[in-house]
Design a protein around this motif. Structure first.
Motif, PDB file in Angstrom:
ATOM      1  N   LEU A 222     -25.801  -1.723   7.290  1.00 24.85           N
ATOM      2  CA  LEU A 222     -25.432  -3.105   7.587  1.00 24.85           C
ATOM      3  C   LEU A 222     -24.166  -3.497   6.829  1.00 24.85           C
ATOM      4  O   LEU A 222     -23.246  -4.092   7.404  1.00 24.85           O
ATOM      5  CB  LEU A 222     -26.582  -4.048   7.205  1.00 24.85           C
ATOM      6  N   LEU A 223     -24.120  -3.156   5.549  1.00 21.98           N
ATOM      7  CA  LEU A 223     -22.963  -3.520   4.733  1.00 21.98           C
ATOM      8  C   LEU A 223     -21.694  -2.813   5.204  1.00 21.98           C
ATOM      9  O   LEU A 223     -20.606  -3.395   5.173  1.00 21.98           O
ATOM     10  CB  LEU A 223     -23.245  -3.210   3.262  1.00 21.98           C
ATOM     11  N   THR A 224     -21.827  -1.580   5.658  1.00 19.07           N
ATOM     12  CA  THR A 224     -20.660  -0.875   6.218  1.00 19.07           C
ATOM     13  C   THR A 224     -20.095  -1.655   7.396  1.00 19.07           C
ATOM     14  O   THR A 224     -18.881  -1.902   7.484  1.00 19.07           O
ATOM     15  CB  THR A 224     -21.047   0.545   6.695  1.00 19.07           C
ATOM     16  N   LYS A 225     -20.977  -2.050   8.323  1.00 19.95           N
ATOM     17  CA  LYS A 225     -20.541  -2.820   9.493  1.00 19.95           C
ATOM     18  C   LYS A 225     -19.914  -4.150   9.068  1.00 19.95           C
ATOM     19  O   LYS A 225     -18.923  -4.602   9.646  1.00 19.95           O
ATOM     20  CB  LYS A 225     -21.728  -3.062  10.429  1.00 19.95           C
ATOM     21  N   TYR A 226     -20.510  -4.773   8.067  1.00 21.92           N
ATOM     22  CA  TYR A 226     -20.027  -6.070   7.573  1.00 21.92           C
ATOM     23  C   TYR A 226     -18.627  -5.926   6.975  1.00 21.92           C
ATOM     24  O   TYR A 226     -17.717  -6.705   7.305  1.00 21.92           O
ATOM     25  CB  TYR A 226     -21.014  -6.592   6.537  1.00 21.92           C
ATOM     26  N   PHE A 227     -18.436  -4.946   6.104  1.00 23.79           N
ATOM     27  CA  PHE A 227     -17.126  -4.763   5.470  1.00 23.79           C
ATOM     28  C   PHE A 227     -16.065  -4.369   6.500  1.00 23.79           C
ATOM     29  O   PHE A 227     -14.918  -4.825   6.422  1.00 23.79           O
ATOM     30  CB  PHE A 227     -17.217  -3.712   4.359  1.00 23.79           C
ATOM     31  N   LEU A 228     -16.453  -3.548   7.472  1.00 25.20           N
ATOM     32  CA  LEU A 228     -15.510  -3.187   8.538  1.00 25.20           C
ATOM     33  C   LEU A 228     -15.169  -4.407   9.392  1.00 25.20           C
ATOM     34  O   LEU A 228     -14.034  -4.567   9.849  1.00 25.20           O
ATOM     35  CB  LEU A 228     -16.104  -2.078   9.424  1.00 25.20           C
ATOM     36  N   ASP A 229     -16.173  -5.264   9.594  1.00 24.28           N
ATOM     37  CA  ASP A 229     -15.955  -6.488  10.366  1.00 24.28           C
ATOM     38  C   ASP A 229     -14.933  -7.378   9.661  1.00 24.28           C
ATOM     39  O   ASP A 229     -14.081  -7.996  10.308  1.00 24.28           O
ATOM     40  CB  ASP A 229     -17.283  -7.229  10.534  1.00 24.28           C
ATOM     41  N   ILE A 230     -15.023  -7.442   8.337  1.00 29.89           N
ATOM     42  CA  ILE A 230     -14.049  -8.213   7.558  1.00 29.89           C
ATOM     43  C   ILE A 230     -12.659  -7.602   7.740  1.00 29.89           C
ATOM     44  O   ILE A 230     -11.682  -8.318   7.992  1.00 29.89           O
ATOM     45  CB  ILE A 230     -14.435  -8.231   6.065  1.00 29.89           C
ATOM     46  N   ALA A 231     -12.588  -6.282   7.615  1.00 34.59           N
ATOM     47  CA  ALA A 231     -11.294  -5.598   7.745  1.00 34.59           C
ATOM     48  C   ALA A 231     -10.669  -5.851   9.105  1.00 34.59           C
ATOM     49  O   ALA A 231      -9.449  -6.026   9.229  1.00 34.59           O
ATOM     50  CB  ALA A 231     -11.474  -4.093   7.507  1.00 34.59           C
ATOM     51  N   GLU A 246     -10.649  -3.847  -3.748  1.00 34.72           N
ATOM     52  CA  GLU A 246     -12.035  -4.324  -3.679  1.00 34.72           C
ATOM     53  C   GLU A 246     -12.668  -3.982  -2.334  1.00 34.72           C
ATOM     54  O   GLU A 246     -13.778  -3.434  -2.284  1.00 34.72           O
ATOM     55  CB  GLU A 246     -12.087  -5.841  -3.920  1.00 34.72           C
ATOM     56  N   LEU A 247     -11.977  -4.296  -1.244  1.00 32.82           N
ATOM     57  CA  LEU A 247     -12.540  -4.000   0.070  1.00 32.82           C
ATOM     58  C   LEU A 247     -12.602  -2.484   0.285  1.00 32.82           C
ATOM     59  O   LEU A 247     -13.581  -1.966   0.846  1.00 32.82           O
ATOM     60  CB  LEU A 247     -11.715  -4.670   1.175  1.00 32.82           C
ATOM     61  N   GLY A 248     -11.597  -1.787  -0.190  1.00 36.24           N
ATOM     62  CA  GLY A 248     -11.600  -0.327  -0.067  1.00 36.24           C
ATOM     63  C   GLY A 248     -12.768   0.288  -0.823  1.00 36.24           C
ATOM     64  O   GLY A 248     -13.466   1.169  -0.307  1.00 36.24           O
ATOM     65  N   SER A 249     -13.001  -0.197  -2.037  1.00 36.28           N
ATOM     66  CA  SER A 249     -14.104   0.316  -2.854  1.00 36.28           C
ATOM     67  C   SER A 249     -15.447   0.026  -2.205  1.00 36.28           C
ATOM     68  O   SER A 249     -16.343   0.878  -2.193  1.00 36.28           O
ATOM     69  CB  SER A 249     -14.049  -0.319  -4.246  1.00 36.28           C
ATOM     70  N   ALA A 250     -15.592  -1.192  -1.643  1.00 34.42           N
ATOM     71  CA  ALA A 250     -16.848  -1.553  -0.974  1.00 34.42           C
ATOM     72  C   ALA A 250     -17.121  -0.619   0.203  1.00 34.42           C
ATOM     73  O   ALA A 250     -18.246  -0.147   0.399  1.00 34.42           O
ATOM     74  CB  ALA A 250     -16.782  -3.005  -0.506  1.00 34.42           C
ATOM     75  N   LEU A 251     -16.086  -0.346   0.975  1.00 33.96           N
ATOM     76  CA  LEU A 251     -16.241   0.542   2.132  1.00 33.96           C
ATOM     77  C   LEU A 251     -16.574   1.973   1.708  1.00 33.96           C
ATOM     78  O   LEU A 251     -17.411   2.639   2.316  1.00 33.96           O
ATOM     79  CB  LEU A 251     -14.964   0.524   2.974  1.00 33.96           C
ATOM     80  N   GLU A 252     -15.930   2.429   0.669  1.00 41.20           N
ATOM     81  CA  GLU A 252     -16.172   3.800   0.202  1.00 41.20           C
ATOM     82  C   GLU A 252     -17.602   3.971  -0.310  1.00 41.20           C
ATOM     83  O   GLU A 252     -18.177   5.057  -0.213  1.00 41.20           O
ATOM     84  CB  GLU A 252     -15.163   4.154  -0.892  1.00 41.20           C
ATOM     85  N   THR A 254     -20.214   2.458   0.866  1.00 44.10           N
ATOM     86  CA  THR A 254     -21.233   2.306   1.920  1.00 44.10           C
ATOM     87  C   THR A 254     -20.979   3.192   3.131  1.00 44.10           C
ATOM     88  O   THR A 254     -21.918   3.624   3.801  1.00 44.10           O
ATOM     89  CB  THR A 254     -21.282   0.840   2.415  1.00 44.10           C
ATOM     90  N   GLY A 255     -19.735   3.435   3.446  1.00 42.93           N
ATOM     91  CA  GLY A 255     -19.425   4.066   4.730  1.00 42.93           C
ATOM     92  C   GLY A 255     -19.119   5.547   4.648  1.00 42.93           C
ATOM     93  O   GLY A 255     -18.859   6.101   3.585  1.00 42.93           O
ATOM     94  N   ARG A 256     -19.125   6.177   5.811  1.00 38.44           N
ATOM     95  CA  ARG A 256     -18.681   7.566   5.936  1.00 38.44           C
ATOM     96  C   ARG A 256     -17.160   7.567   6.045  1.00 38.44           C
ATOM     97  O   ARG A 256     -16.558   6.592   6.484  1.00 38.44           O
ATOM     98  CB  ARG A 256     -19.288   8.199   7.186  1.00 38.44           C
ATOM     99  N   LEU A 257     -16.560   8.650   5.639  1.00 38.58           N
ATOM    100  CA  LEU A 257     -15.101   8.750   5.653  1.00 38.58           C
ATOM    101  C   LEU A 257     -14.544   8.451   7.037  1.00 38.58           C
ATOM    102  O   LEU A 257     -13.546   7.744   7.189  1.00 38.58           O
ATOM    103  CB  LEU A 257     -14.661  10.142   5.196  1.00 38.58           C
ATOM    104  N   ILE A 258     -15.234   8.948   8.060  1.00 41.54           N
ATOM    105  CA  ILE A 258     -14.760   8.739   9.434  1.00 41.54           C
ATOM    106  C   ILE A 258     -14.764   7.259   9.814  1.00 41.54           C
ATOM    107  O   ILE A 258     -13.984   6.799  10.637  1.00 41.54           O
ATOM    108  CB  ILE A 258     -15.615   9.569  10.434  1.00 41.54           C
ATOM    109  N   ASP A 259     -15.684   6.485   9.161  1.00 43.60           N
ATOM    110  CA  ASP A 259     -15.763   5.051   9.458  1.00 43.60           C
ATOM    111  C   ASP A 259     -14.616   4.275   8.824  1.00 43.60           C
ATOM    112  O   ASP A 259     -14.142   3.287   9.382  1.00 43.60           O
ATOM    113  CB  ASP A 259     -17.081   4.469   8.927  1.00 43.60           C
ATOM    114  N   ILE A 260     -14.188   4.730   7.643  1.00 45.72           N
ATOM    115  CA  ILE A 260     -13.229   3.917   6.888  1.00 45.72           C
ATOM    116  C   ILE A 260     -11.776   4.394   7.002  1.00 45.72           C
ATOM    117  O   ILE A 260     -10.870   3.716   6.533  1.00 45.72           O
ATOM    118  CB  ILE A 260     -13.634   3.837   5.402  1.00 45.72           C
ATOM    119  N   LEU A 261     -11.560   5.535   7.654  1.00 41.51           N
ATOM    120  CA  LEU A 261     -10.187   6.012   7.834  1.00 41.51           C
ATOM    121  C   LEU A 261      -9.293   4.989   8.550  1.00 41.51           C
ATOM    122  O   LEU A 261      -8.144   4.773   8.147  1.00 41.51           O
ATOM    123  CB  LEU A 261     -10.175   7.337   8.591  1.00 41.51           C
ATOM    124  N   PRO A 262      -9.794   4.330   9.622  1.00 38.15           N
ATOM    125  CA  PRO A 262      -8.943   3.334  10.291  1.00 38.15           C
ATOM    126  C   PRO A 262      -8.503   2.201   9.359  1.00 38.15           C
ATOM    127  O   PRO A 262      -7.406   1.661   9.513  1.00 38.15           O
ATOM    128  CB  PRO A 262      -9.855   2.798  11.407  1.00 38.15           C
TER     129      PRO A 262
END
Length: 279
Positions: A222-231, A246-252, A254-262
């Motif tokens: 859920l938090l991964t989706k939330y942080f990506l939604d903010i981005a 801060e946002l980068g650290s939060a994503l790292e 919670t998320g998989r690398l493939i999720d946060i690369l964009p």
């Protein structure tokens, strides 16, 4: 009075107000006297006994006194006693009435209510804090309303209720599937402006980044989706209140690398300061 009590008891006629009053008069201590006076329905005498001997009254009888104050319409004294006894349900219920009473010192009562609101949050009494929030919010300006909302968000996160914090700081136009979570609206605050939404989201991101919690897999998803939604709201929006790190650290976290690369690919297109490029 002792003799009267004796004859009433001998006749087994002990369920009358006269008997209760006689028992009260024959008691040697205020604590016991208050209990009998309540049975007799003598609220004024209960209060008078308490005010004469308040240092000798036990907490159990103070509840009786609080009820007596309430019956007599002295909401302020009843509320204060309930607060002191930790009877928070009753205190919050009466506080709502107190703010409606004409002639009361509104500013003083609001200040007291705000202190109790913070205390309830710190104790994890979040449901009651929410009830108090709905009352306080009516007498606050917009900036103060957002401040109260932030305190409630922080309390929910502190006690592991991340889903609640996310729902109240979620963009109404969020792309997250509503089957996963729906945006919630603070009562009386209504729709948040872009800046207010960013302010609340910043609170969640910073709390997660600086005080990383233990999260379950569903919470992490859920938090991964939330942080990506903010981005996805755009760098111009979220960067007003949230640091890149801060946002980068939060994503790292919670998320998989493939999720946060964009997210990082998009940052490459921004005109970032050198300190913000250290990711």
């Amino acid at each position: 009075f002792s003799e009267a009590v004796y004859w009433w008891e001998k006749a087994e006629n002990i369920n009358t107000n006269q008997y209760y009053l006689a028992k009260a008069q024959s008691c040697n201590n205020s604590t016991e006297r208050i209990s009998w006076l309540e049975k007799a329905g003598e609220s004024e005498k209960v209060v008078a006994e308490y005010e004469k001997n308040r240092d000798r009254i036990l907490d159990r009888e103070k509840k009786v006194v609080a009820r007596a104050y309430e019956k007599l319409g002295n909401i302020k004294c009843a509320t204060e006693l309930y607060w002191s006894l930790g009877e928070y349900d009753a205190a919050v219920r009466l506080f709502k009435e107190l703010l409606k009473k004409p002639g009361e010192n509104l500013e003083e009562n609001i200040e007291i209510g705000q202190d109790k609101y913070k205390s309830l949050i710190s104790q994890g009494r979040l449901d009651l804090a929410y009830e108090l929030f709905k009352t306080l919010i009516r007498v606050k300006n917009r900036e103060e309303q957002i401040g109260l909302a932030i305190l409630l968000l922080e309390g929910n996160m502190r006690f592991g209720k991340w889903e609640v914090a996310v729902s109240y700081s979620l963009d109404m136009n969020s792309k997250i599937d509503e089957k996963i979570i729906k945006p919630n609206v603070f009562p009386k605050i209504g729709k948040l402006s872009s800046n207010e939404l960013c302010q609340l989201q910043a609170v969640v991101v910073k709390e997660f980044t600086h005080n990383p919690p233990e999260t379950t897999l569903p919470e992490k998803q859920l938090l991964t989706k939330y942080f990506l939604d903010i981005a996805e709201r755009g760098f111009e929006n979220w960067s007003k209140k949230i640091l890149v790190t801060e946002l980068g650290s939060a994503l790292e976290r919670t998320g998989r690398l493939i999720d946060i690369l964009p997210f990082y690919e998009n940052l490459e297109k921004q005109n970032l300061a050198p300190k913000d490029r250290q990711f």
